[in-house]
Design a protein around this motif. Structure first.
Motif, short mmCIF file in Angstrom:
data_model
loop_
_atom_site.label_atom_id
_atom_site.label_comp_id
_atom_site.label_asym_id
_atom_site.label_seq_id
_atom_site.Cartn_x
_atom_site.Cartn_y
_atom_site.Cartn_z
N MET A 1 -4.53 4.04 2.32
CA MET A 1 -5.06 2.70 2.06
C MET A 1 -6.58 2.74 1.87
SD MET A 1 -4.48 -0.62 4.50
CE MET A 1 -2.70 -0.51 4.62
N LEU A 2 -7.25 3.52 2.70
CA LEU A 2 -8.71 3.56 2.64
C LEU A 2 -9.23 4.35 1.45
CD1 LEU A 2 -9.39 4.00 6.46
CD2 LEU A 2 -10.01 2.01 5.06
N VAL A 3 -8.41 5.25 0.92
CA VAL A 3 -8.84 6.02 -0.26
C VAL A 3 -8.44 5.29 -1.54
CG1 VAL A 3 -8.47 8.14 -1.57
CG2 VAL A 3 -8.82 8.25 0.89
N ASN A 4 -7.18 4.90 -1.63
CA ASN A 4 -6.66 4.39 -2.91
C ASN A 4 -6.17 2.94 -2.87
OD1 ASN A 4 -6.98 6.55 -4.70
ND2 ASN A 4 -5.15 7.59 -3.93
N VAL A 5 -6.11 2.33 -1.71
CA VAL A 5 -5.49 1.02 -1.49
C VAL A 5 -3.98 1.10 -1.77
CG1 VAL A 5 -5.48 -1.45 -1.96
CG2 VAL A 5 -7.64 -0.17 -2.07
N ALA A 6 -3.63 1.48 -2.99
CA ALA A 6 -2.22 1.60 -3.39
C ALA A 6 -2.19 2.41 -4.67
CB ALA A 6 -1.61 0.22 -3.63
N GLY A 7 -0.99 2.79 -5.11
CA GLY A 7 -0.84 3.46 -6.40
C GLY A 7 -0.60 2.44 -7.50
N SER B 1 0.82 -1.21 0.00
CA SER B 1 0.00 0.00 0.00
C SER B 1 0.86 1.27 0.00
CB SER B 1 -0.93 0.00 1.21
OG SER B 1 -1.68 1.18 1.25
N ARG C 1 -5.14 6.37 5.80
CA ARG C 1 -6.00 7.13 4.88
C ARG C 1 -5.66 6.78 3.44
NH1 ARG C 1 -9.25 12.02 4.36
NH2 ARG C 1 -9.34 12.14 6.62
N ASN D 1 -0.45 8.87 -5.23
CA ASN D 1 -0.91 9.08 -6.60
C ASN D 1 -0.60 10.54 -7.00
OD1 ASN D 1 -2.69 7.76 -8.81
ND2 ASN D 1 -3.67 9.74 -8.51
#
Lengths: 366, 366
Positions: free
Chosen positions: A246-252, A58, A244, A83
C-alpha cells in the motif's frame, strides 16, 4: 546507494540500434497471442461505469484474489495482487529481511539478475550457492550455506536462466531448511506453466509458515506489460506485506487485473498446452542447431531459455555485442547471471525466428 | 517493522458494511467521467498486436514521457512514469534518504496520511511543521525546523486535507530552504488541475537540483485505479530512482499508460474546466450547509476536501463511525492527518450527493 541495474535493457537497446537485422533472443517476452478473453476484458472495460475506473482494493480485486486462492488451495487473505512478479519478489524479500533474523539472502549461482539488485536495495547481503552443470540445486549445499544470518533463500523453478526444474525433494528440503534456520523460502514460480519435464513442484505443496510463493500472469498469459502478479504469504506475514504494498504502490492497475480475471475464467487448458508445445518445438530446433554448431548447451526442462557455450567465446557483454553486429543474434551475457556461467550465453526462445537464429549461430561459429 | 496503515481502507469498509444508506465522503475518488479518449485507448488496445502486450520501457512509454516533458518544460530523461503518485512519492522520498545527508523528513501538520508511513518504511524519521488555520505553511517555520539532518521536505499543494494552495512565494522559499540545507523538496502536485484559487504554482517553476516534483493522472483524468503517475527528477538524481523503480516494479502497466497518452493528446481544456466548475459548485453547496449547521470549516482553495469542526464532536475514528451509523455520512477522522486537526473531520466532495450529505449533517448536529 548504487544498485546493479540489470543488463537486459542495455542489451535490448544495443540490438535495436544495430545497423542490421537482428534476431532478438534477449528478453523473456512471449511472442505468442494472449488469450482472446483477455482482449475481451479490455474491450468490456472501456464501457464500464466511472466507478470502475477508481482504486481497486489495495490487495487487488477481490474476485481475482478468490480465483487465485481457489486455484492454489490457499486462503484468500494470504493472497496479495502485485505489480507483476517483480513487486511480488520485492515484497517477499523485504518481508523476510524485516523479521530481523539476519541480513543475508541466499541466492543461487547462476542467478536471475534482479535478485541481487533487490537484495542490495533492501539492505541485505548476497551469498551464493552454486547449482550443478544442469542447473540443479543440491539441498545439502544450501543447508551448508545457511546460518543464523540467513533471512531468506530465493529459489526459482522452472529456472531462469538454466531451465532447470527442481524435483519435489529439492523443494521439500528448501522448505525444511528455511524452517530449521527460522528463515523464509521465497519460491518464484513465474514459469510454472512452462514446465516441459512434467515434474514441477510448487512450494505450496508443503504447508509452512516459512515460505512465500511468488508468481505472475506475465508469462502464462503472455502479458509481461500488464503487470499483474501475486504473492502467497503465510498468514502471520501477510499484514506487513500488505502495508508495504500500500505504501509503495497503493494498488495495482485495475483494468489489467480485470482482464486477467476474465482470461483466467474463460481460458481452457488447451491455451497453455499449445504454448508449451510451441516452446518444446523451439527447444528441439535450437538445440539441434547448437549440436550442428558444435556448441555445448543445457536442454531446458522448463522456462524460456537455453544456455550455450561456444569454444573460445566467453559470455561477456563485449562478445554479446559482437554477436549482434556480426551474426545478427542478440542473447544475454552469461556473466549477467553470476560467476559460474561467465563462459556462457543465454538465448530466449520467445521468437518465431529460432531456427534462423540457430542457423546464423551455426554459420558464425563453424 | 510496523508501519501505520492508512485509515482510509478501514473507514471505507466500515461505511460499506453499515446497515443504512451512507453518503461516502471518505476517499478521493472522482465520481465524474474519465475522458472519452481514455476509453477509446482501452478499446484500441484490445486489438493491438501481441508485442504491445509485453513490457513497456521501465521508465514508461517513450511517447508518454515525451508528452509529459513537453507539457512540463523538462527534459524527457528527467521523467519516470510510476505506478501512480503513490510510487512517485515513494521513489522521491527514497532518493532523498539515499543521499545520506540525514534521516529526517520534514512533513506538515496536518499531513497526508501516507507520507509518515512511507517515511517509517524507508527508515527515516518524521518531523512536523504546523500549518496555520487556513492550511498555509509559513516558510520561516520550515526554515526554523530544517537542519543538517533534513533529507527532504515534503509539500503538497493544492493540499490534502486542508485545501490550501501555496502561493508562489512559499514554493520559491521551500526550494531555497532545500538548497540551503542540501536537502530535497518533494513537491506532490497531484491536485494541480483542481486549483480553484488561480494561484497554484508548480515547483518546476524554480529550476533546482534540490527538488523532485511528483504527480499523477489519477485525479486529473478521474482514473485513480489505473495507476499512472510520474516524477520529475533533477538530472543527477534520476538514474538511481530509475533503478529503484526497475527493481521494485520493473515497469508500470502498459495499457493504462497508453490510454493516458491518448487521453492527454485528445482531451481539450473544457474537460478539466468542467470538473473544476463542478467541484467549485459542490464546495459552495457544502459550505453553505455547514454554515446552516453552525459548523466551523475551511473553504478549500483547491483539491477535493473540506475540513469541518462540529462543537463537542472531535474527529476521532469512534466519532466517524458514529456519524456513519447515525447520520449516514462517512468522512475521515481529523486525527488521521496529524495532531493539529484532532477536533476536525474531513469530507471529500467527490460524490453527487454533497447536498444530501450536508443536509444530513445539518439535521444531525442542529
Amino acid at each position: 546507494m548504487e544498485y546493479e541495474t540489470p543488463l537486459f535493457f542495455h542489451v535490448m537497446e544495443y540490438a535495436a540500434q544495430a545497423d542490421r537485422d537482428v534476431v532478438d533472443m534477449v528478453s523473456g517476452n512471449p511472442d505468442w497471442e494472449p488469450p482472446e478473453a483477455l482482449r475481451d476484458g479490455l474491450r468490456e472495460y472501456a464501457d464500464f461505469d466511472p466507478d470502475r475506473f477508481q482504486y481497486p482494493p489495495s490487495a487487488g480485486l477481490r474476485e481475482l484474489r478468490e480465483e487465485i486462492a481457489a486455484r492454489r488451495g490457499v486462503d484468500v487473505e494470504q493472497v496479495v495482487i502485485t505489480n507483476g512478479a517483480g513487486e511480488a519478489n520485492y515484497l517477499a524479500m523485504a518481508r523476510a529481511l524485516e523479521r530481523d533474523r539476519g541480513r543475508e539472502i541466499l541466492l543461487t549461482d547462476p542467478v536471475y539478475s534482479y535478485y541481487p539488485g533487490k537484495t542490495t536495495m533492501l539492505g541485505g547481503t548476497q551469498s551464493y550457492v552454486a547449482a550443478d552443470e544442469e542447473g540443479q540445486l543440491d539441498p545439502a549445499d544450501v543447508r551448508a550455506a545457511a546460518s543464523e544470518e540467513t533471512a531468506a533463500i530465493v529459489a526459482n523453478s522452472p529456472n531462469n536462466p538454466t531451465g532447470a526444474v527442481y524435483p519435489e525433494e529439492t523443494i521439500r528440503e528448501l522448505v525444511a531448511i528455511a524452517e530449521e534456520y527460522d528463515a523464509i523460502l521465497v519460491s518464484d514460480e513465474v514459469y510454472d506453466h512452462y514446465d516441459l519435464s512434467g515434474r514441477f513442484t510448487s512450494a505450496l505443496r508443503f504447508d509452512s509458515d516459512h515460505r512465500i510463493v511468488t508468481n505472475a500472469f506475465s508469462k502464462s498469459l503472455a502479458i509481461t506489460g500488464f503487470r499483474v502478479g501475486y504473492a502467497v504469504f503465510p498468514p502471520h506475514l501477510v499484514e506487513n506485506a500488505r502495508s508495504r504494498h500500500m505504501l509503495v504502490n497503493v494498488a495495482g492497475s485495475r483494468p489489467a487485473q480485470y482482464a486477467v480475471l476474465r482470461a483466467l475464467r474463460e481460458t481452457g487448458p488447451d491455451y497453455y498446452e499449445r504454448n508449451r508445445a510451441l516452446l518444446a518445438d523451439r527447444v528441439e530446433t535450437f538445440t539441434d542447431a547448437l549440436d550442428a554448431a558444435g556448441a555445448e548447451y543445457t536442454t531446458p526442462q522448463g522456462a524460456f531459455y537455453v544456455m550455450a557455450r561456444f569454444d573460445g567465446y566467453p559470455g561477456t557483454l563485449e562478445n554479446v555485442e559482437k554477436l549482434v553486429d556480426e551474426a545478427g543474434v542478440a542473447g544475454m551475457p552469461g556473466e549477467a547471471f553470476g560467476d559460474s556461467r561467465r563462459d556462457w550465453l543465454r538465448f530466449a526462445l520467445v521468437t518465431p525466428r529460432v531456427e534462423e537464429a540457430a542457423d546464423r549461430l551455426a554459420s558464425y561459429f563453424e
